[in-house]
Design a protein around this motif. Structure first.
Motif, PDB file in Angstrom:
ATOM      1  N   ASP A   1      25.927 111.575 127.705  1.00  0.00           N
ATOM      2  CA  ASP A   1      26.213 109.813 127.259  1.00  0.00           C
ATOM      3  C   ASP A   1      27.522 109.295 126.135  1.00  0.00           C
ATOM      4  O   ASP A   1      28.349 108.967 126.429  1.00  0.00           O
ATOM      5  CB  ASP A   1      25.382 108.762 126.775  1.00  0.00           C
ATOM      6  CG  ASP A   1      24.133 108.673 127.708  1.00  0.00           C
ATOM      7  OD1 ASP A   1      24.573 108.782 129.205  1.00  0.00           O
ATOM      8  OD2 ASP A   1      22.632 109.408 127.460  1.00  0.00           O
ATOM      9  N   GLN A   2      27.450 110.735 125.173  1.00  0.00           N
ATOM     10  CA  GLN A   2      28.063 110.431 124.091  1.00  0.00           C
ATOM     11  C   GLN A   2      29.825 111.506 125.023  1.00  0.00           C
ATOM     12  O   GLN A   2      30.764 110.801 124.358  1.00  0.00           O
ATOM     13  CB  GLN A   2      28.205 111.901 123.404  1.00  0.00           C
ATOM     14  CG  GLN A   2      26.699 111.248 122.715  1.00  0.00           C
ATOM     15  CD  GLN A   2      27.310 110.576 121.375  1.00  0.00           C
ATOM     16  OE1 GLN A   2      28.348 109.664 121.004  1.00  0.00           O
ATOM     17  NE2 GLN A   2      26.688 109.601 120.642  1.00  0.00           N
ATOM     18  N   MET A   3      29.669 111.799 125.897  1.00  0.00           N
ATOM     19  CA  MET A   3      30.531 112.178 126.477  1.00  0.00           C
ATOM     20  C   MET A   3      31.885 111.168 127.429  1.00  0.00           C
ATOM     21  O   MET A   3      32.432 111.062 126.519  1.00  0.00           O
ATOM     22  CB  MET A   3      30.308 113.531 127.235  1.00  0.00           C
ATOM     23  CG  MET A   3      30.110 114.764 126.807  1.00  0.00           C
ATOM     24  SD  MET A   3      29.476 115.622 128.164  1.00  0.00           S
ATOM     25  CE  MET A   3      31.145 116.198 128.925  1.00  0.00           C
ATOM     26  N   MET A   4      30.463 109.719 127.670  1.00  0.00           N
ATOM     27  CA  MET A   4      31.421 108.956 128.492  1.00  0.00           C
ATOM     28  C   MET A   4      31.760 107.995 127.030  1.00  0.00           C
ATOM     29  O   MET A   4      33.608 108.061 127.813  1.00  0.00           O
ATOM     30  CB  MET A   4      30.191 108.142 129.684  1.00  0.00           C
ATOM     31  CG  MET A   4      29.913 109.401 130.663  1.00  0.00           C
ATOM     32  SD  MET A   4      29.218 108.023 132.125  1.00  0.00           S
ATOM     33  CE  MET A   4      27.726 108.408 131.226  1.00  0.00           C
ATOM     34  N   ALA A   5      31.041 108.113 126.514  1.00  0.00           N
ATOM     35  CA  ALA A   5      31.886 107.376 126.055  1.00  0.00           C
ATOM     36  C   ALA A   5      32.851 107.507 124.923  1.00  0.00           C
ATOM     37  O   ALA A   5      33.565 106.316 124.490  1.00  0.00           O
ATOM     38  CB  ALA A   5      30.436 107.013 124.221  1.00  0.00           C
ATOM     39  N   VAL A   6      33.124 108.300 124.351  1.00  0.00           N
ATOM     40  CA  VAL A   6      33.989 108.841 123.859  1.00  0.00           C
ATOM     41  C   VAL A   6      35.237 108.483 125.130  1.00  0.00           C
ATOM     42  O   VAL A   6      36.695 108.378 124.438  1.00  0.00           O
ATOM     43  CB  VAL A   6      34.062 110.954 123.761  1.00  0.00           C
ATOM     44  CG1 VAL A   6      35.319 111.018 123.134  1.00  0.00           C
ATOM     45  CG2 VAL A   6      33.193 110.933 121.942  1.00  0.00           C
ATOM     46  N   THR A   7      34.955 109.181 125.984  1.00  0.00           N
ATOM     47  CA  THR A   7      35.979 109.056 127.098  1.00  0.00           C
ATOM     48  C   THR A   7      36.317 107.779 127.146  1.00  0.00           C
ATOM     49  O   THR A   7      37.871 107.062 127.513  1.00  0.00           O
ATOM     50  CB  THR A   7      35.652 109.474 128.794  1.00  0.00           C
ATOM     51  OG1 THR A   7      35.305 110.960 128.504  1.00  0.00           O
ATOM     52  CG2 THR A   7      37.166 109.764 129.544  1.00  0.00           C
ATOM     53  N   SER A   8      35.398 106.591 126.657  1.00  0.00           N
ATOM     54  CA  SER A   8      35.899 105.079 127.018  1.00  0.00           C
ATOM     55  C   SER A   8      36.544 104.845 126.632  1.00  0.00           C
ATOM     56  O   SER A   8      37.422 103.783 126.504  1.00  0.00           O
ATOM     57  CB  SER A   8      34.486 104.436 127.123  1.00  0.00           C
ATOM     58  OG  SER A   8      34.160 104.939 128.705  1.00  0.00           O
ATOM     59  N   LEU A   9      36.290 105.242 125.046  1.00  0.00           N
ATOM     60  CA  LEU A   9      36.781 104.714 123.505  1.00  0.00           C
ATOM     61  C   LEU A   9      38.741 104.978 123.466  1.00  0.00           C
ATOM     62  O   LEU A   9      38.943 104.729 123.036  1.00  0.00           O
ATOM     63  CB  LEU A   9      36.096 105.502 122.967  1.00  0.00           C
ATOM     64  CG  LEU A   9      34.906 104.843 122.115  1.00  0.00           C
ATOM     65  CD1 LEU A   9      34.414 105.781 121.438  1.00  0.00           C
ATOM     66  CD2 LEU A   9      34.705 103.146 121.997  1.00  0.00           C
ATOM     67  N   ILE A  10      39.002 106.476 124.317  1.00  0.00           N
ATOM     68  CA  ILE A  10      40.095 107.101 124.521  1.00  0.00           C
ATOM     69  C   ILE A  10      40.996 106.028 125.721  1.00  0.00           C
ATOM     70  O   ILE A  10      42.091 105.824 124.788  1.00  0.00           O
ATOM     71  CB  ILE A  10      40.265 108.232 124.781  1.00  0.00           C
ATOM     72  CG1 ILE A  10      39.349 109.781 123.646  1.00  0.00           C
ATOM     73  CG2 ILE A  10      41.299 109.251 124.915  1.00  0.00           C
ATOM     74  CD1 ILE A  10      39.219 110.954 123.458  1.00  0.00           C
ATOM     75  N   LEU A  11      39.944 105.853 126.731  1.00  0.00           N
ATOM     76  CA  LEU A  11      40.850 105.565 127.245  1.00  0.00           C
ATOM     77  C   LEU A  11      41.104 104.072 127.648  1.00  0.00           C
ATOM     78  O   LEU A  11      42.206 103.484 127.545  1.00  0.00           O
ATOM     79  CB  LEU A  11      40.774 105.418 128.627  1.00  0.00           C
ATOM     80  CG  LEU A  11      40.333 107.235 129.323  1.00  0.00           C
ATOM     81  CD1 LEU A  11      40.163 107.262 130.436  1.00  0.00           C
ATOM     82  CD2 LEU A  11      41.804 107.958 128.872  1.00  0.00           C
ATOM     83  N   GLY A  12      40.498 103.648 126.519  1.00  0.00           N
ATOM     84  CA  GLY A  12      40.206 102.261 126.356  1.00  0.00           C
ATOM     85  C   GLY A  12      41.031 102.276 124.882  1.00  0.00           C
ATOM     86  O   GLY A  12      40.821 100.519 124.678  1.00  0.00           O
ATOM     87  N   MET A  13      41.750 102.669 124.190  1.00  0.00           N
ATOM     88  CA  MET A  13      42.029 102.698 123.227  1.00  0.00           C
ATOM     89  C   MET A  13      41.056 102.301 121.826  1.00  0.00           C
ATOM     90  O   MET A  13      41.655 101.070 121.230  1.00  0.00           O
ATOM     91  CB  MET A  13      43.358 101.983 123.332  1.00  0.00           C
ATOM     92  CG  MET A  13      44.445 102.432 124.679  1.00  0.00           C
ATOM     93  SD  MET A  13      45.984 101.787 124.274  1.00  0.00           S
ATOM     94  CE  MET A  13      46.876 102.404 123.140  1.00  0.00           C
TER      95      MET A  13
END
Length: 241
Positions: free
Chosen positions: A96-108
């Motif tokens: 879940d943390q991996m998906m969260a970090v990816t979402s925060l990066i791509l979503g700025m």
């Protein structure tokens, strides 16, 4: 040619002889990803709706949304299950943390619900395709380049649980377990191989011969990191049965 030039020449020759295999593995990885996202029209529906596969995928997505609302704090107890008592979440937080970090990066820093759902849908397919890389190297060190290529092809396209659990929309932690456990085995093998090549002995550790210890120690640390990541995806998982 001086003795100092020989390692450079040898390194260049090694790269020149390996690049066709590296290119082949890259192609296998991309085709593997393409196969896994083929059913995207049945997962990514009109209107920004994402149809996840299995109830566990929906469970992970709810956990992901709660995590992003309270980042970096992830819930470990879900009051909405096992009515009226609730229950602890048995799988680990890393997926879940991996998906969260990816979402925060791509979503700025402020990802939309549609972006989060899209990332969640594609995540297992990407991790499944990445597993081709360590499988190739394990095969290579066991039986040579051709064995590694054959192993990469099999893990990329062979039907079964790994393929089904790494398809788009199957947002569950099992594919992350497969990737990290395979990376652990790859680095563990490299640690043993490098220790054998350098004729590592216990007295080298006691005498702090870092020139001998450096490479096996690095691979050992990486193996430990990958095993920890594997356990953080699912603490109940056992590597050897």
């Amino acid at each position: 040619m001086s003795s100092q030039d020989r390692p450079v020449s040898s390194f260049k020759d090694k790269i020149k002889s390996s690049w066709p295999y590296i290119l082949t593995v890259a192609i296998i990885g991309f085709v593997s990803l393409w196969v896994r996202i083929l059913p995207s029209d049945r997962v990514l529906l009109p209107g920004g709706i994402v149809k996840f596969t299995t109830n566990d995928a929906w469970y992970h997505m709810r956990t992901l949304f709660v995590l992003l609302e309270n980042y970096p704090h992830r819930m470990f107890f879900n009051p909405m299950t096992n009515y009226p008592n609730g229950s602890y979440i048995h799988f680990g937080p890393l997926f879940d943390q991996m998906m969260a970090v990816t979402s925060l990066i791509l979503g700025m820093g402020n990802p939309s619900s549609q972006l989060i759902n899209t990332i969640g849908a594609y995540f297992p397919a990407v991790l499944g395709a990445l597993t081709v890389i360590p499988v190739y190297y394990i095969g290579k060190y066991l039986g040579g380049h051709k064995t590694g290529i054959l192993a990469a092809i099999l893990i990329a396209f062979a039907p079964g649980q790994f393929l089904s659990r790494s398809m788009i929309g199957f947002t569950d932690h099992h594919v992350a377990e497969s990737l990290f456990s395979t990376l652990f085995m790859m680095f563990f093998m490299l640690a043993l191989i490098s220790a054998k090549e350098k004729n590592l002995r216990f007295e080298d550790v006691f005498n702090k011969k870092f020139t001998v210890l450096k490479e096996p120690l690095l691979y050992s640390i990486l193996a430990g990191v990958m095993y920890s990541a594997y356990q953080l995806c699912c603490p109940e998982a056992h590597y050897f049965y």
